[in-house]
Motif scaffolding. Structure first.
Motif, mmCIF file in Angstrom:
data_model
loop_
_atom_site.group_PDB
_atom_site.id
_atom_site.type_symbol
_atom_site.label_atom_id
_atom_site.label_comp_id
_atom_site.label_asym_id
_atom_site.label_seq_id
_atom_site.Cartn_x
_atom_site.Cartn_y
_atom_site.Cartn_z
ATOM 1 N N VAL A 1 0.839 -1.204 0.000
ATOM 2 C CA VAL A 1 0.000 0.000 0.000
ATOM 3 C C VAL A 1 0.870 1.248 0.000
ATOM 4 O O VAL A 1 0.630 2.206 -0.748
ATOM 5 N N GLY A 2 1.910 1.262 0.834
ATOM 6 C CA GLY A 2 2.782 2.423 0.922
ATOM 7 C C GLY A 2 3.523 2.715 -0.370
ATOM 8 O O GLY A 2 3.723 3.883 -0.732
ATOM 9 N N LEU A 3 3.918 1.661 -1.086
ATOM 10 C CA LEU A 3 4.608 1.872 -2.357
ATOM 11 C C LEU A 3 3.669 2.505 -3.387
ATOM 12 O O LEU A 3 4.046 3.435 -4.102
ATOM 13 N N TYR A 4 2.439 2.001 -3.450
ATOM 14 C CA TYR A 4 1.444 2.608 -4.345
ATOM 15 C C TYR A 4 1.159 4.049 -3.917
ATOM 16 O O TYR A 4 1.079 4.959 -4.754
ATOM 17 N N ASN A 5 0.996 4.239 -2.610
ATOM 18 C CA ASN A 5 0.660 5.571 -2.122
ATOM 19 C C ASN A 5 1.808 6.552 -2.358
ATOM 20 O O ASN A 5 1.587 7.730 -2.633
ATOM 21 N N GLY A 6 3.040 6.058 -2.234
ATOM 22 C CA GLY A 6 4.185 6.912 -2.530
ATOM 23 C C GLY A 6 4.173 7.388 -3.970
ATOM 24 O O GLY A 6 4.505 8.546 -4.255
ATOM 25 N N LEU A 7 3.777 6.505 -4.886
ATOM 26 C CA LEU A 7 3.667 6.910 -6.296
ATOM 27 C C LEU A 7 2.577 7.955 -6.463
ATOM 28 O O LEU A 7 2.756 8.953 -7.180
ATOM 29 N N TYR A 8 1.433 7.741 -5.802
ATOM 30 C CA TYR A 8 0.339 8.719 -5.859
ATOM 31 C C TYR A 8 0.800 10.088 -5.377
ATOM 32 O O TYR A 8 0.548 11.107 -6.030
ATOM 33 N N ILE A 9 1.493 10.128 -4.248
ATOM 34 C CA ILE A 9 1.973 11.398 -3.706
ATOM 35 C C ILE A 9 2.993 12.028 -4.644
ATOM 36 O O ILE A 9 2.969 13.243 -4.899
ATOM 37 N N ASP A 10 3.878 11.219 -5.197
ATOM 38 C CA ASP A 10 4.898 11.744 -6.104
ATOM 39 C C ASP A 10 4.260 12.375 -7.343
ATOM 40 O O ASP A 10 4.700 13.424 -7.821
ATOM 41 N N LEU A 11 3.221 11.748 -7.870
ATOM 42 C CA LEU A 11 2.535 12.280 -9.045
ATOM 43 C C LEU A 11 1.742 13.545 -8.728
ATOM 44 O O LEU A 11 1.511 14.379 -9.614
ATOM 45 N N SER A 12 1.337 13.703 -7.475
ATOM 46 C CA SER A 12 0.340 14.720 -7.131
ATOM 47 C C SER A 12 0.874 15.916 -6.369
ATOM 48 O O SER A 12 0.214 16.959 -6.325
ATOM 49 N N LEU A 13 2.050 15.814 -5.759
ATOM 50 C CA LEU A 13 2.469 16.784 -4.754
ATOM 51 C C LEU A 13 2.526 18.210 -5.285
ATOM 52 O O LEU A 13 1.973 19.137 -4.675
ATOM 53 N N ASP A 14 3.184 18.424 -6.419
ATOM 54 C CA ASP A 14 3.296 19.798 -6.921
ATOM 55 C C ASP A 14 1.948 20.330 -7.391
ATOM 56 O O ASP A 14 1.627 21.509 -7.200
ATOM 57 N N GLY A 15 1.129 19.457 -7.991
ATOM 58 C CA GLY A 15 -0.200 19.880 -8.418
ATOM 59 C C GLY A 15 -1.085 20.252 -7.248
ATOM 60 O O GLY A 15 -1.903 21.179 -7.337
ATOM 61 N N PHE A 16 -0.928 19.546 -6.125
ATOM 62 C CA PHE A 16 -1.681 19.891 -4.931
ATOM 63 C C PHE A 16 -1.375 21.320 -4.474
ATOM 64 O O PHE A 16 -2.260 22.066 -4.062
ATOM 65 N N ALA A 17 -0.107 21.710 -4.521
ATOM 66 C CA ALA A 17 0.323 22.962 -3.896
ATOM 67 C C ALA A 17 0.091 24.191 -4.755
ATOM 68 O O ALA A 17 -0.111 25.290 -4.223
ATOM 69 N N LEU A 18 0.123 24.042 -6.077
ATOM 70 C CA LEU A 18 0.150 25.215 -6.946
ATOM 71 C C LEU A 18 -1.034 26.149 -6.735
ATOM 72 O O LEU A 18 -0.853 27.368 -6.604
#
Length: 331
Positions: free
Chosen positions: A270-287
């Motif tokens: 789960v953590g490996l999948y979630n890490g990919l999700y966060i990696d794909l999303s982090l900058d888009g979340f913040a902008l």
């Protein structure tokens, strides 16, 4: 209502340290359900990321391919946590299903495939759903914050997931779900508590850590727009669902690791999948929330995101967030 208290620094986890009978009268449609026109495909471009341009809502997260990929990864993460079940509500064979804020439509499509006799409708303000879908699944452009235009008592399951930061009136949302469920029907609402936590006591107890700074910025942005990022905190989901009239309300929650640090084999995956999700999303979340709403410069946003990425890759950070699920029945 049942709820569990969080497990503090669990050594087993730490290791050594998501037909016509259900459609409203066409003559009664107002602003809620909208036909797909060219305007729906107009997007705001913010520093190279695409955001939905809607007449009723400016949503805070991107709608481009990178973010869409992240959402589909997050769907897989939730399935894993739920033992590959699409919903926790005790309904064995749903017939009329509504998915609010369907996003890519992946949950609605999976339900339609698993229950081929069900009629499944997914609604969203963004037209990012695929064109190849099961015959018993349809998508509509619809802002769930407006008055719903479906026939009341139309559905036996209404599913709501990951709308944190996008809803201006959660009690109204749950009240409308109550009105549009048939007696005995179920609501299920799943939301992330966006506070990044740590199983490392040194980080957990540091009030100035970037994990705490990050969530406070989002809370501030949500307070400014009137669309809270705190909906999964302090029992708000179950409180509002009960106040809407639902009974047999149940609350479940999971710690969702970010990265593959957990000893438990399932949580590691789960953590490996979630890490990919966060990696794909982090900058888009913040902008948008931090850059546009709070007025940070692009360089400042990039520095913040870089700081979060650095902490996520630190093997001693042991980061996770809590995912909350609440379901209830209409009497």
């Amino acid at each position: 209502m049942s709820s569990q208290a969080p497990i503090e620094f669990d050594p087993s986890v730490v290791g050594d340290l998501d037909d016509a009978s259900v459609l409203g009268d066409a003559g009664s449609l107002r602003d809620s359900t909208t036909s797909i026109t060219s305007s729906i495909y107009q997007y705001r471009n913010i520093h190279g990321r695409l955001y939905q341009s809607s007449e009723t809502t400016e949503y805070w997260a991107p709608t481009d391919n990178r973010h869409i990929e992240g959402n589909d990864v997050a769907h897989q993460t939730t399935l894993m946590l739920m033992n590959n079940k699409l919903f926790a509500a005790p309904i064995e064979n749903p017939k009329r299903v509504l998915d609010i804020g369907t996003g890519t439509g992946i949950w609605a499509i999976d339900v339609a495939n698993d229950f081929p006799t069900a009629k499944v409708i997914g609604t969203d303000i963004s037209a990012v759903q695929p064109s190849w879908i099961p015959p018993n699944c349809t998508f509509q452009i619809d802002d769930a914050q407006l008055d719903w235009t479906f026939q009341k008592s139309s559905f036996d399951l209404i599913h709501i997931r990951n709308l944190f930061g996008g809803i201006d009136d959660w009690p109204k949302l749950y009240r409308q779900a109550f009105e549009h469920l048939e007696p005995g029907g179920w609501i299920e609402s799943i939301e992330i508590d966006i506070e990044t936590r740590s199983e490392n006591p040194r980080i957990h107890n540091d009030p100035d850590h970037i994990f705490k700074k990050w969530c406070k910025l989002f809370w501030e942005a949500g307070d400014k727009t009137g669309r809270t990022f705190r909906i999964a905190r302090d029992g708000q989901m179950q409180k509002y669902i009960e106040e809407a009239g639902f009974v047999d309300v149940q609350h479940r929650w999971w710690k969702v690791p970010i990265g593959g640090w957990a000893r438990d084999p399932l949580l590691k995956q789960v953590g490996l999948y979630n890490g990919l999700y966060i990696d794909l999303s982090l900058d888009g979340f913040a902008l948008y929330p931090i850059g546009q709403i709070l007025g940070w410069s692009l360089d400042q946003v990039h520095d913040l995101v870089s700081g979060m990425r650095k902490e996520f890759t630190d093997p001693k950070s042991l980061p996770y967030y809590n995912l909350h699920l609440v379901y209830g029945r209409k009497p």
